[in-house]
Write a protein that holds these residues in place. Structure first.
Motif, PDB file in Angstrom:
ATOM      1  N   ASN A 121       0.809  -0.987   0.064  1.00  0.00           N
ATOM      2  CA  ASN A 121       0.237   0.171   0.235  1.00  0.00           C
ATOM      3  C   ASN A 121       0.526   0.940  -0.168  1.00  0.00           C
ATOM      4  O   ASN A 121       0.356   1.952   0.820  1.00  0.00           O
ATOM      5  N   ALA A 122       1.901   1.207  -0.629  1.00  0.00           N
ATOM      6  CA  ALA A 122       2.825   2.593  -0.651  1.00  0.00           C
ATOM      7  C   ALA A 122       2.067   4.190  -1.534  1.00  0.00           C
ATOM      8  O   ALA A 122       1.194   3.228  -2.131  1.00  0.00           O
ATOM      9  N   ASP A 123       2.646   4.852  -1.159  1.00  0.00           N
ATOM     10  CA  ASP A 123       1.938   6.000  -1.138  1.00  0.00           C
ATOM     11  C   ASP A 123       3.064   6.427  -2.211  1.00  0.00           C
ATOM     12  O   ASP A 123       3.775   6.989  -1.737  1.00  0.00           O
ATOM     13  N   GLY A 124       3.643   6.132  -3.773  1.00  0.00           N
ATOM     14  CA  GLY A 124       4.014   6.678  -3.794  1.00  0.00           C
ATOM     15  C   GLY A 124       5.731   6.506  -3.266  1.00  0.00           C
ATOM     16  O   GLY A 124       6.484   5.455  -3.321  1.00  0.00           O
ATOM     17  N   ASN A 125       6.207   7.671  -3.568  1.00  0.00           N
ATOM     18  CA  ASN A 125       7.720   7.217  -3.304  1.00  0.00           C
ATOM     19  C   ASN A 125       8.303   7.999  -1.907  1.00  0.00           C
ATOM     20  O   ASN A 125       9.141   7.784  -0.885  1.00  0.00           O
ATOM     21  N   ASN A 126       6.925   7.490  -0.791  1.00  0.00           N
ATOM     22  CA  ASN A 126       7.233   7.714   0.901  1.00  0.00           C
ATOM     23  C   ASN A 126       7.328   6.473   1.163  1.00  0.00           C
ATOM     24  O   ASN A 126       7.173   5.481   0.948  1.00  0.00           O
ATOM     25  N   LEU A 127       7.967   6.332   1.857  1.00  0.00           N
ATOM     26  CA  LEU A 127       8.374   5.424   2.743  1.00  0.00           C
ATOM     27  C   LEU A 127       7.991   6.023   4.907  1.00  0.00           C
ATOM     28  O   LEU A 127       7.908   6.893   5.009  1.00  0.00           O
ATOM     29  N   THR A 128       6.821   5.366   4.521  1.00  0.00           N
ATOM     30  CA  THR A 128       6.365   5.666   6.354  1.00  0.00           C
ATOM     31  C   THR A 128       7.219   4.339   6.818  1.00  0.00           C
ATOM     32  O   THR A 128       7.606   4.100   7.074  1.00  0.00           O
ATOM     33  N   TYR A 129       7.073   5.220   8.429  1.00  0.00           N
ATOM     34  CA  TYR A 129       7.208   4.328   9.507  1.00  0.00           C
ATOM     35  C   TYR A 129       6.819   5.189  11.201  1.00  0.00           C
ATOM     36  O   TYR A 129       5.866   6.165  10.848  1.00  0.00           O
ATOM     37  N   LEU A 130       6.935   4.475  11.689  1.00  0.00           N
ATOM     38  CA  LEU A 130       6.147   4.724  14.082  1.00  0.00           C
ATOM     39  C   LEU A 130       6.579   4.329  14.177  1.00  0.00           C
ATOM     40  O   LEU A 130       7.654   3.445  14.321  1.00  0.00           O
TER      41      LEU A 130
END
Length: 334
Positions: A121-130
């Protein structure tokens, strides 16, 4: 189980440097491969009430191999591939009157993130972290307890501000309160990179190797996508397996600080900057050795991604920046 921090094995010191080693291990290896940091102000956080939320417990899976067996049985298209650990240095190979602690030229790990990957479920070129807040405090339950989340955030902020030709954006997403650790019975894909926090040393002993509770500072676990036959995929044909998600753990057996390495404490941001470099897909780089007759340290080149952490390092250096732009400068634009 918590280890009395007053009885921690002393960290090997050389001059002003804190010396630790970092290695990448396949979960299928029978022996560990010896391949051998701008600061933000801490935010206010209410530490009260976290006791009731600190309920992570090992489930029936008692090894990394058990994790993959469970993934295969459930039909999930991910597998746990490898783990990069930061450990206490206890010597190395010798060469022409030198002790070699690391000699690496591996800028990339064997798997890489794919931009826009719909499977995560990638948001384009974003990498997410929590950051999982119940385990964000380091030195839990001691007078030295400190919130590790600002230092972890700062490490990502440092990686996120290299830019240059890179097209990556690192975006923090809120902790929903759900357990983000698949290894510890939670839900994957709450973020691309889940900072599980400062865990009791028992967890390291169970899922790494005997003695890990005493010498592993932190670990990054990498999950890859696989096909219907369980083989790693490479959907963008870049020659690297496709990363599905990462988990980062910190060992609360050690005394941690947010004010820089000292003789008895380890700087959170320094370790997080290195370990989150692994989370972004970077391997080790550089040769670290000591001349035996004069105890002189040699590092060539100095880098955050050296396989040994040498003192407080909260800023990225030339090789780190080049590696970052080399990987993320080649991502497709949104």
């Amino acid at each position: 189980m918590l280890i009395n921090k007053a009885k921690i094995i002393p960290i090997f010191l050389m001059g002003a440097f804190l010396l630790t080693s970092c290695s990448e291990s396949s979960i299928y290896s029978t022996t560990e491969e010896n391949k051998s940091s701008p600061t933000i102000q801490p935010k206010a956080k209410n530490m009260n009430g976290l006791e009731d939320q600190r309920n992570l417990t090992p489930n029936s899976m008692k090894s990394l191999e058990d994790i993959n067996d469970a993934l295969a049985t459930s039909g999930k298209n991910i597998r746990l591939s490898h783990a990069e650990t930061v450990t206490l240095a206890d010597g190395g190979a010798t060469e022409v009157g030198q002790t070699i602690y690391a000699n690496d030229r591996q800028k990339r790990l064997s798997s890489q993130w794919v931009p826009g990957d719909e499977r995560r479920n990638a948001d384009g070129n974003n990498l997410t972290y929590l950051v999982y807040e119940p385990y964000a405090p380091a030195n839990w339950g001691t007078p030295d307890q400190v919130d590790g989340e600002p230092a972890i955030d700062s490490s990502f902020d440092t990686w996120n501000h290299i830019k240059g030709n890179a097209k990556l954006n690192i975006v923090k997403v809120p902790d929903t309160g759900l357990n983000p650790s698949y290894i510890l019975g939670g839900s994957p894909f709450l973020a691309d990179i889940s900072e599980i926090g400062f865990l009791p040393p028992l967890y390291f002993e169970l899922f790494l190797s005997p003695g890990s509770s005493e010498n592993v500072l932190s670990v990054t676990f990498t999950f890859n996508f696989v096909d219907e036959n369980g083989n790693p995929t490479d959907i963008n044909n870049d020659g690297y397996a496709d990363t599905a998600l990462k988990e980062v753990w910190y060992n609360d057996a050690f005394l941690w600080t947010d004010s820089g390495n000292s003789g008895d404490a380890v700087d959170i941001e320094t370790v997080a900057l290195h370990e989150n470099g692994h989370a972004l897909g970077f391997g080790h780089f550089g040769k670290i050795s000591v001349t035996d007759n004069n105890n002189k340290l040699h590092v060539s080149p100095r880098a955050v991604m050296n396989a040994i952490i040498l003192g407080t390092q909260r800023d990225l250096l030339g090789t780190d920046k080049a590696s970052y732009n080399n990987i993320y400068g080649n991502w497709a634009k949104n």
